[in-house]
Write an enzyme that holds these catalytic residues in place. Structure first.
Site, PDB file in Angstrom:
ATOM      1  N   SER A   1      -7.203 -20.614 -27.104  1.00 43.02           N
ATOM      2  CA  SER A   1      -7.812 -20.520 -25.764  1.00 43.02           C
ATOM      3  C   SER A   1      -7.285 -21.673 -24.926  1.00 43.02           C
ATOM      4  CB  SER A   1      -9.335 -20.643 -25.868  1.00 43.02           C
ATOM      5  OG  SER A   1      -9.710 -21.997 -26.059  1.00 43.02           O
ATOM      6  N   ASP A   2      -7.468 -21.608 -23.617  1.00 40.70           N
ATOM      7  CA  ASP A   2      -7.211 -22.816 -22.841  1.00 40.70           C
ATOM      8  C   ASP A   2      -8.437 -23.724 -23.035  1.00 40.70           C
ATOM      9  OD1 ASP A   2      -6.099 -24.747 -21.274  1.00 40.70           O
ATOM     10  OD2 ASP A   2      -5.600 -23.435 -19.610  1.00 40.70           O
ATOM     11  N   TRP A   3      -8.295 -24.949 -22.621  1.00 43.34           N
ATOM     12  CA  TRP A   3      -9.327 -25.964 -22.893  1.00 43.34           C
ATOM     13  C   TRP A   3     -10.705 -25.486 -22.399  1.00 43.34           C
ATOM     14  CZ3 TRP A   3      -8.530 -31.551 -24.007  1.00 43.34           C
ATOM     15  CH2 TRP A   3      -9.722 -32.268 -23.990  1.00 43.34           C
ATOM     16  N   GLY A   4     -11.558 -25.174 -23.379  1.00 41.57           N
ATOM     17  CA  GLY A   4     -12.923 -24.776 -23.009  1.00 41.57           C
ATOM     18  C   GLY A   4     -13.034 -23.435 -22.331  1.00 41.57           C
TER      19      GLY A   4
END
Ligand code: BGC
Length: 758
Positions: free
Chosen positions: A290-293
Site C-alpha cells: 500500500s502507499d503509506w497509510g
C-alpha cells in the site's frame, strides 16, 4: 549444538541444494517449492505478520520516540513484521534483521525499503529531467548505481520508479515521473526496473523495484495532490496502465498502490485494478504494497467505517502489504476467523511476499545487504562522472537567439545573477534520499570550474527565492517583498558582456504535497529578470526547476533560454558543459510547457473533439484569451546545430495484420557543429471505434551527425503499434487509415498515410 527450528532445517536443505547447483537458486520451480514449504509451516498470525510493514526511523537500540517502538520491537521479535522502511545503514538494518533472526520462530528475513528516487548518495537529475535525455541506457545506468549505493547501505528495495503519467504542471509530484506520454514513460519504466533489479535479484548489488502509484495518481483533479481522479476506462487503459504493464512484463518485484480514488473507488481498495488486471490479466506474481497509510485512509475517503473494514476491503482487493497503516496487524487475523477474508487470499499475499524475499537471496543470507565491505568498493568519483554525463544530456535548449550560446570569446565579462545561481542545494531536488544538503556543484561553481581563466565572472544574487527555513515537511515561504539585492545585481549586469541568470524553483517547491496554482517565476524573480533586461539584454536565462514553468514573457523577450531542471550532484558542471559548448545540447521536453497556467492539464496527445480549432474558429476547443497550444511542446529541444528533415517515405501504403511497413526520413545536419538529434515517430488512427489522440509517440531514435552529414532513419511499424483499448474493451487494431508523423518534436512533423487491411 544450538537447536534449529523448523525453518532452520528447511533452510539448511536449501543451502545444500544451492551448494550443489547454483542455477537451481534462480529457477522458478525451485522458488515456488520453497515458498510453498515455508507457507506450510506458518501460523495465521505469522502469515499476517509478513503483510505488515513498519516505518523504522527510530533508534533501534535506544528508547522509543513518539510512537510505541517497544511494541514494534516486540512484534519484530515475534515474527509479526514482513518489511520495514526508512531503516538506513548496514548497522541499523543488521540490528533490525537480528531481532527477527534471533528471536522469531520461523526466522523469515525482513525486506528494507526506502524512497531511492533519483540516487541514494550520488544524486542524479530528478526523474522528469532525466527523462528529457531520452537516453534509456543512461537511465538504466543511474538506476544501477542507485541500487548499488542503496544495497551498500542495507536497503534492498526502492519505492521507484514512479510511472504515473502526469500532465498537470500544478501537481508537485510531476517532477518525480516521466511526464505526459505513456510510451516514453513505459520505456523509462523498463530501463529503471532493469537498472535497479539487474537480471538476477539475488545479486547483492541490485535491489527490488516498485512500480508506483497504481493507478491514476498523476491525474488528481486540478493538480491537487491526493485528489480525486475522474477518468474513464478508455483513458485508464490507453494512457495510465501501459507503463505499469511494461514494468510488470519487465519483472518488477513489487507494485505500490495509490492514495487517490479512481471513479469512486480508492486505488488501495480497487479490486479490478489489483486483483483482476494486475494479477489475473497480466499474470504478475510480485506483491503490492500500500502507499503509506493508504489502507486506513479509506476511512477518510468514506468507504470504510474503521480500520478493520479498511483492512478487509484492501486485502480482498489485492493489496498485499500494509505500509505503516496498522490495519492488517490489528484486524486481519480476526477477519479470517470471522470468514470476512479468505485464508486463500492471505496465502496468496504471503506467497507473493516470500517469493520476492527468496529472489532477493534473503533466505540464503538475511544479511546479504548489510555488508559493510560493499561500501568500500564503491567509487563515488566514477558515480559523479555518470551524474555529470546524464545531467548534461538532460538539459533542453529552449531558445538561442543573438548567437549567445555557446558562450563566445567576445564575452569577456560575465555576470552571474539570480537566487539559484550559487544555490548548492536546490539542484539536489526533492526526494533526495541520502543526498547531502548543499552538496551540488552550483551553476556559479560550474562556470568557475569550466570557463577560460581570462573571463571575468562576477556574481550577484539579486534576491532570495524563499524566506526562512526550507524543509521536506513544510511548504516553502516565498520572498514576495525583499528586493534589497536588486541594485547590486543591476549594477553587476550593466557592466557585463553577457548575463547568465539562474531562476526557477526551490527544491521544496515540487515533490509530495507541493501543488501550486501559480507556476511562473515565483516571488520577485520575474521583476528581477525584467529589471536586469532593462540594463542588459544579452541574457541567457538558465531555468532550475522541477515542473514546467509559465515563462511566456521570458520566451518573448530573453534571447537564450536553457532548461536545466534540478540536475543533481553535478548540476553546475553539467550546465557549464552546455553553456561553454563542451556538450551540444540534445535533450527534448518530456512534458509540454504552457503559455498560461489556465491551460493545465496540457499535453500533445489530446483528442480532436468534434470541434477542433481551425484557422476560422481558432477558439474551438480552446480559449478566447490565449492560444490553445503549448509554448514549448512535448519533444521540443534545440541544438547548437540545425537539423533538416526531408523526404518521409513509406515502404508501402498498405499493411496486413501480420506484416509491417517501414517509414524512412532523411535527417541532415545543416549547421556548423556536430550534434545529436532525437528523431520521433508519431502515429494517428484516423477513424476508430473510440476517439483517439491526434498523435501518439510510438518510437524514437537518437542520431549523431557531423556538420553536412545526413542519415536516413527508418522506423518499422507493425500491427501491434496500432493497437489500442477499443470499444470492444480489449487491445486490438482496427482497419483503416493511419497517419505517420516524423520530426524533431511533437509539433513540427512530416506526414504520410497508409492503411491497415484486415
Ligand atoms: C509516497 C510514496 C512513498 C511513501 C514512502 C508516500 O507518502 O506517496 O511515493 O514511497 O510515502 O515514503
Amino acid at each position: 549444538m544450538k537447536k534449529l527450528n523448523l525453518l532452520g532445517f528447511f533452510l539448511l536443505g536449501c543451502f545444500m541444494v544451492n551448494a550443489q547447483d547454483s542455477t537451481i537458486k534462480s529457477s522458478v520451480r525451485n522458488v515456488e517449492t520453497k515458498v510453498d514449504s515455508v507457507l506450510a509451516l506458518m501460523t495465521l498470525e505469522e502469515k499476517v505478520g509478513q503483510l505488515v510493514q513498519y516505518n523504522g526511523s527510530w533508534d533501534l537500540t535506544g528508547p522509543a520516540s513518539e510512537m510505541n517502538n517497544k511494541q514494534k520491537e516486540d512484534n519484530l521479535k515475534a515474527g509479526k513484521v514482513g518489511a520495514m522502511l526508512n531503516v538506513l545503514s548496514v548497522e541499523a538494518t543488521r540490528e533490525a534483521q537480528k531481532l527477527v533472526m534471533e528471536n522469531s520462530r520461523l526466522k523469515i528475513p525482513l525486506m528494507f525499503g526506502y524512497d531511492v528516487i533519483h540516487g541514494y548518495t550520488t544524486i542524479f537529475p530528478v526523474p522528469l529531467a532525466e527523462t528529457a535525455s531520452w537516453d534509456l541506457e543512461a537511465m538504466e545506468k543511474t538506476a544501477q548505481i542507485a541500487a548499488l549505493e542503496s544495497a551498500a547501505n542495507g536497503v534492498n528495495w526502492t519505492f521507484s520508479p514512479m510511472i504515473d503519467v502526469s500532465r498537470d504542471a500544478r501537481w508537485g509530484r510531476i517532477m518525480e515521473g516521466s511526464g505526459e506520454d505513456p510510451y516514453l514513460t513505459s520505456k523509462v519504466a523498463v530501463a529503471k526496473v532493469k537498472g535497479y533489479q539487474s537480471d538476477d535479484l539475488s545479486n547483492p548489488k541490485s535491489i527490488a523495484a516498485s512500480a508506483k502509484h497504481f493507478a491514476g495518481y498523476g491525474f488528481g483533479e486540478a493538480g491537487r495532490d491526493y485528489n480525486t481522479v475522474h477518468i474513464g476506462e478508455n483513458e485508464l487503459h490507453n494512457t495510465i496502465l501501459p507503463p505499469f504493464e511494461a514494468a510488470a512484463e519487465a519483472g518488477v518485484a513489487t507494485f505500490m498502490n495509490a492514495f487517490n480514488d479512481l471513479d469512486g473507488i480508492p486505488a488501495t481498495g480497487h479490486k479490478t485494478l489489483q486483483r483482476d488486471i494486475l494479477k489475473r490479466d497480466w499474470d504478475w506474481n510480485g506483491f503490492v504494497v500500500s502507499d503509506w497509510g493508504s489502507i486506513p485512509e479509506m476511512i477518510a475517503h468514506g468507504v470504510a467505517k474503521d480500520k478493520k473494514e479498511a483492512a478487509k476491503i484492501a486485502l480482498n482487493a489485492g493489496s498485499d502489504m500494509d505500509m505503516e497503516g496498522g490495519a492488517y496487524e490489528s484486524s486481519l487475523v480476526g477477519l479470517v476467523k470471522e470468514g470476512e477474508v479468505s485464508e486463500d487470499y492471505i496465502n496468496d499475499a504471503v506467497k507473493r511476499v516470500l517469493r520476492v524475499k527468496f529472489k532477493l537471496g534473503l533466505f540464503d543470507d538475511p544479511y546479504l545487504y548489510s555488508n559493510a565491505e560493499l561500501l568500500e568498493e564503491i567509487s563515488f568519483e566514477e558515480h559523479k562522472n555518470v551524474a555529470r554525463d546524464v545531467a548534461k544530456k538532460s538539459i533542453v535548449l529552449l531558445k538561442n537567439e543573438k548567437d549567445l550560446l555557446p558562450i563566445k570569446e567576445s564575452a569577456q565579462k560575465i555576470a552571474v545573477i539570480g537566487p539559484l545561481a550559487d544555490d548548492k542545494d536546490t539542484p539536489i531536488g526533492n526526494w533526495r534520499a541520502q543526498g547531502e544538503a548543499n552538496s551540488a556543484v552550483s551553476l556559479l561553481e560550474g562556470l568557475q570550474n569550466n570557463i577560460s581563466e581570462n573571463v571575468e565572472i562576477s556574481y550577484a544574487k539579486g534576491a532570495d527565492l524563499g524566506v526562512g527555513e526550507r524543509s521536506f515537511l513544510m511548504p516553502l515561504e516565498i520572498n514576495e517583498t525583499d528586493k534589497s539585492g536588486f541594485e547590486e545585481a543591476i549594477n553587476t549586469a550593466s557592466e557585463a558582456d553577457l548575463v547568465i541568470m539562474a531562476l526557477g524553483e526551490d527544491a521544496f517547491q515540487t515533490g509530495e504535497g507541493r501543488s501550486q496554482v501559480n507556476i511562473g517565476l515565483a516571488g520577485v524573480q520575474q521583476e528581477l529578470l525584467e529589471e536586469i533586461y532593462k540594463v542588459n539584454q544579452n541574457i541567457v536565462l538558465v531555468l532550475i526547476n522541477g515542473r514546467p514553468l509559465e515563462i511566456t514573457w521570458a520566451s518573448e523577450n530573453i534571447p537564450a533560454i536553457v532548461e536545466a531542471w534540478q540536475l543533481g550532484s553535478e548540476s553546475g558542471n553539467a550546465i557549464a558543459d552546455v553553456l561553454v559548448g563542451d556538450y551540444n545540447p540534445s535533450g527534448k521536453l518530456p512534458v509540454s510547457f504552457p503559455r498560461a497556467v489556465g491551460q493545465e492539464p496540457l499535453y500533445y496527445n489530446q483528442k480532436s473533439t468534434g470541434r477542433p480549432s481551425n484557422p476560422i474558429h481558432v477558439t474551438y476547443s480552446g480559449y478566447t484569451d490565449e492560444k490553445k497550444d503549448a509554448l514549448y511542446p512535448f519533444g521540443f529541444g534545440l541544438s547548437y546545430t540545425d537539423f533538416e528533415y526531408e523526404g518521409l517515405q513509406l515502404s508501402s501504403e498498405e499493411m496486413d495484420t501480420d506484416g509491417s511497413i517501414q517509414a524512412s526520413i532523411t535527417l541532415k545536419n545543416t549547421g556548423d557543429v556536430e550534434g545529436k538529434e532525437i528523431v520521433q515517430l508519431y502515429l494517428r488512427d484516423l477513424v476508430a471505434s473510440t476517439t483517439r489522440a491526434v498523435k501518439e509517440l510510438k518510437g524514437f531514435e537518437t542520431v549523431s551527425l557531423a556538420p553536412g552529414e545526413s542519415k536516413t532513419v527508418t522506423f518499422e511499424i507493425d500491427e501491434k503499434m496500432l493497437q489500442f483499448y477499443s470499444a470492444n474493451r480489449k487491445w486490438e487494431s482496427e482497419e483503416g487509415e493511419f497517419e505517420v508523423l516524423i520530426g524533431g518534436n511533437s509539433r513540427d512533423l512530416q506526414k504520410a498515410t497508409f492503411s491497415l487491411k484486415k
